[in-house]
Design an enzyme around this catalytic site. Sequence first.
Site: not given
Length: 229
Positions: A7, A32, A34, A36, A65, A67, A136, A174
Amino acid sequence: MALIGPSLMCADMGNLQDSVLKLDQAGVDFFHIDVMDGKFVPNFTLGPDLIKRLREFTEKPFDVHLMVDKPEDYLNLFIESGADMISVHAEATNHLQRTLQTIKDKGLKAGVAINPATSIHDIEYVLDVVDYITVMTVNPGFAGQKFVPLMNKKLKDLTNLINENGYKIDIQVDGNIGYETIPNVLKNGANMLVCGTSSLFKPDLPLALAVAKLRNFIEDVEVNKSIKM
């Protein structure tokens, strides 16, 4: 064998290029990433320009990912930045099936992510357009949270739902995926591990050694699982 995906929100942001190169050489399976937006989750993280820059340093798949609210509005931005896989949250869009189908139509793997309180039945009718499901195991937004124990039951129920309907779908986990939680998530059907501060990014352990140690641990767990079966 379960796949290892670092991550990158947990990496050293001041030396991100170096971390990606070292993790790539150590043999991780995917990265991975993220994203946001400060609305869907109360934090801001990596964006498309950074992803595009990192794309130069590895050929490993980029698992983006999202979010973010209304992820369908940003798909092309992240596809163009170098994503190979994109997961969107079931809770973040009113048009989940359309969004997942769009990702697949663009030639990427499509993933659906669900928060701890979201039922697996909320995604039951999009399983035919899903390549992987991100469960999650903490509430999204920040690293270093505790694993939510009931997520092991959720994983087991999700595995049964997938198998009963004959789908071939990977299950990604995750959130606080470390040495204490990995045996149970593997036992309950997970085969993609998003790894952060609980297992890979340790201040006293070089990344290459951290990956090797984790890989050996996973192999031991899976061998023991096979023997018991």
